[in-house]
Design a protein around this motif. Structure first.
Motif, PDB file in Angstrom:
ATOM      1  N   THR A   1      32.503  45.101 -21.158  1.00 51.44           N
ATOM      2  CA  THR A   1      33.865  45.491 -21.546  1.00 51.44           C
ATOM      3  C   THR A   1      33.863  46.721 -22.460  1.00 51.44           C
TER       4      THR A   1
ATOM      5  N   VAL B   1      30.610  40.331 -21.160  1.00 53.99           N
ATOM      6  CA  VAL B   1      31.252  40.745 -22.414  1.00 53.99           C
ATOM      7  C   VAL B   1      30.804  42.146 -22.798  1.00 53.99           C
TER       8      VAL B   1
ATOM      9  N   ARG C   1      37.096  50.750 -24.477  1.00 52.85           N
ATOM     10  CA  ARG C   1      36.944  49.298 -24.485  1.00 52.85           C
ATOM     11  C   ARG C   1      38.075  48.657 -23.691  1.00 52.85           C
TER      12      ARG C   1
ATOM     13  N   THR D   1      42.008  48.591 -23.706  1.00 54.50           N
ATOM     14  CA  THR D   1      42.652  48.400 -25.006  1.00 54.50           C
ATOM     15  C   THR D   1      42.371  49.541 -25.983  1.00 54.50           C
TER      16      THR D   1
ATOM     17  N   ASP E   1      39.991  44.582 -22.795  1.00 50.43           N
ATOM     18  CA  ASP E   1      40.210  43.230 -23.332  1.00 50.43           C
ATOM     19  C   ASP E   1      39.084  42.308 -22.866  1.00 50.43           C
ATOM     20  N   SER E   2      38.372  41.719 -23.828  1.00 52.10           N
ATOM     21  CA  SER E   2      37.212  40.880 -23.508  1.00 52.10           C
ATOM     22  C   SER E   2      37.466  39.394 -23.723  1.00 52.10           C
ATOM     23  N   THR E   3      38.724  39.001 -23.934  1.00 48.72           N
ATOM     24  CA  THR E   3      39.021  37.599 -24.268  1.00 48.72           C
ATOM     25  C   THR E   3      38.526  36.645 -23.192  1.00 48.72           C
ATOM     26  N   ASP E   4      38.859  36.903 -21.943  1.00 54.08           N
ATOM     27  CA  ASP E   4      38.456  36.003 -20.859  1.00 54.08           C
ATOM     28  C   ASP E   4      36.946  35.933 -20.724  1.00 54.08           C
ATOM     29  N   TYR E   5      36.270  37.026 -20.952  1.00 58.58           N
ATOM     30  CA  TYR E   5      34.820  37.038 -20.802  1.00 58.58           C
ATOM     31  C   TYR E   5      34.139  36.319 -21.964  1.00 58.58           C
ATOM     32  N   GLU E   6      34.745  36.368 -23.147  1.00 57.41           N
ATOM     33  CA  GLU E   6      34.202  35.620 -24.281  1.00 57.41           C
ATOM     34  C   GLU E   6      34.393  34.119 -24.069  1.00 57.41           C
ATOM     35  N   LEU E   7      35.528  33.721 -23.478  1.00 58.92           N
ATOM     36  CA  LEU E   7      35.726  32.312 -23.145  1.00 58.92           C
ATOM     37  C   LEU E   7      34.715  31.851 -22.107  1.00 58.92           C
TER      38      LEU E   7
ATOM     39  N   LYS F   1      31.565  30.958 -23.878  1.00 61.37           N
ATOM     40  CA  LYS F   1      31.612  29.627 -24.507  1.00 61.37           C
ATOM     41  C   LYS F   1      31.434  28.530 -23.472  1.00 61.37           C
TER      42      LYS F   1
END
Length: 379
Positions: A178, A175, A99, A81, A101-107, A110
């Motif tokens: 990334t 995360v 960098r 990204t 995309d870290s969205t999946d790794y942040e999920l 959680k």
């Protein structure tokens, strides 16, 4: 007495005799003169065969590069990204290069946090059940097997909690992965992937030349690779600065040839010099033993006589030319290499061989022009 008529009749004969006598005297005079004939001596351009040296020099060009070059890539899969560096920029440890995309790794983080929280609650519940079973067993109200089962459940809950904690740490690491960071000082030399590209873990994205020792990589053909051994001293010169000449040392020789070029990669270490920059073109000169005794002559010196390849040599004493049979080794970019037929000190006609003939007298460069005179009587 002669009559007038008789005298007049005999006058033409007397005049004829006089004319014939005059012509005869002229011819006799010519026969006594001498004619001068000049034989022109042809000037020639020659080359002298020098003695073959004990050593020869091998020249190979290459480029300056860092001894250590890192191809950096992400440790996880994803879509790039952002790219934060360009070619030629200096980086230091901790600098972010790119960098993804870290969205999946942040999920995933959680999810791991929720699993850890549930595991901690399970540990609390198992702890309460374990203590209660122990109290009942002490009062002889509950059997020993029930107390043991409660203790095992508690231990299992603790293990599950520890696994959940490890999973959370792993998700957090994912995360952090990334972000592509530099871990040494250096210069960015290559960008292999850019924004929008989906890359796998380990795919090279940015190449960094680490600060420190520099070297030159050259490609050596198989017929000369035996002359290069680790530790051999060579000379390194640079096209950007004729006065910059450094002593280099062969550090590494490839164990196998390149599949396409069929040459061997040789790395030459250079001393630290601020004038030497990455990417500069360098010439490596190595002195090696001369295994052959071939001599080189210009292509224009090659001639043909009676269907054989010959050269015309000049006899210094008589200043005449003579054809000599030769054996050609091979042709090079600037002439012909001769295997047999020529010795050190021979003078070889380098141009105009088509005008040569056996025992033709010639004039060597630097001699005064001369001509041979002969007296020939015209008969």
């Amino acid at each position: 007495m002669f009559s007038l008529k008789t005298f007049s009749n005999r006058m033409p004969s007397v005049m004829s005799l006089a004319l014939v006598s005059a012509i005869g005297l002229g011819i006799a005079g010519c026969t006594e003169e001498k004619a001068e004939v000049k034989q022109v001596i042809r000037p020639v351009k020659v080359v002298e065969i020098a003695k073959a040296g004990d050593t020869r020099t091998l020249d190979y060009s290459g480029s300056v590069r860092a001894r250590t070059e890192m191809n950096l890539g992400f440790r996880v899969n994803g879509k790039i990204t952002e790219r934060l560096v360009d070619i030629g920029e200096r980086v230091k440890p901790g600098d972010i290069l790119a960098r993804m995309d870290s969205t999946d790794y942040e999920l995933a983080v959680k999810t791991a946090e929720a699993n850890l929280a549930a595991a901690e609650k399970a540990v609390e519940t198992a702890d309460i059940a374990n203590r209660r079973a122990a109290q009942l067993f002490d009062k002889n109200v509950a059997p020993k097997s029930q107390a043991e089962q409660a203790s095992l459940s508690y231990d299992q809950a603790i293990s599950t909690r520890d696994a959940a904690a490890s999973a959370l740490n792993q998700a957090k690491n994912q995360v952090s992965y990334t972000e592509l960071k530099a871990d040494q000082n250096g210069i960015v030399t290559t960008i292999n992937a850019d924004v929008g590209q989906v890359v796998g873990s380990g795919t090279p994205v940015v190449a960094v030349a680490v600060d420190g020792e520099k070297e030159v990589q050259i490609a050596v053909p198989e017929n000369d690779i035996a002359q290069f051994k680790p530790g051999k001293t060579v000379k390194a010169s640079f096209w950007s600065d004729d006065k910059l000449v450094l002593d280099g040392t062969v550090r590494e020789v490839a164990g196998s040839a390149d599949q396409q070029s069929r040459t061997f990669a040789v790395r030459v270490s250079l001393p630290n010099d601020p004038r030497v920059l990455l990417g500069m073109t360098a010439m490596i000169e190595a002195d090696v033993g001369n295994s052959d005794t071939y001599v080189s002559i210009p292509l224009s010196a090659l001639a043909q006589k009676d269907g054989k390849k010959v050269v015309w040599t000049v006899d210094r004493s008589s200043e005449t030319v003579h054809a000599r049979d030769i054996e050609i080794a091979d042709f090079t970019g600037d002439g012909v290499r001769i295997a047999k037929g020529l010795d050190s000190g021979d003078l070889v006609v380098a141009a105009g061989t088509q005008f040569m003939s056996e025992n033709l007298k010639v004039k060597l460069p630097g001699q005064q022009s001369a001509s041979a005179e002969t007296d020939a009587a015209v008969r």
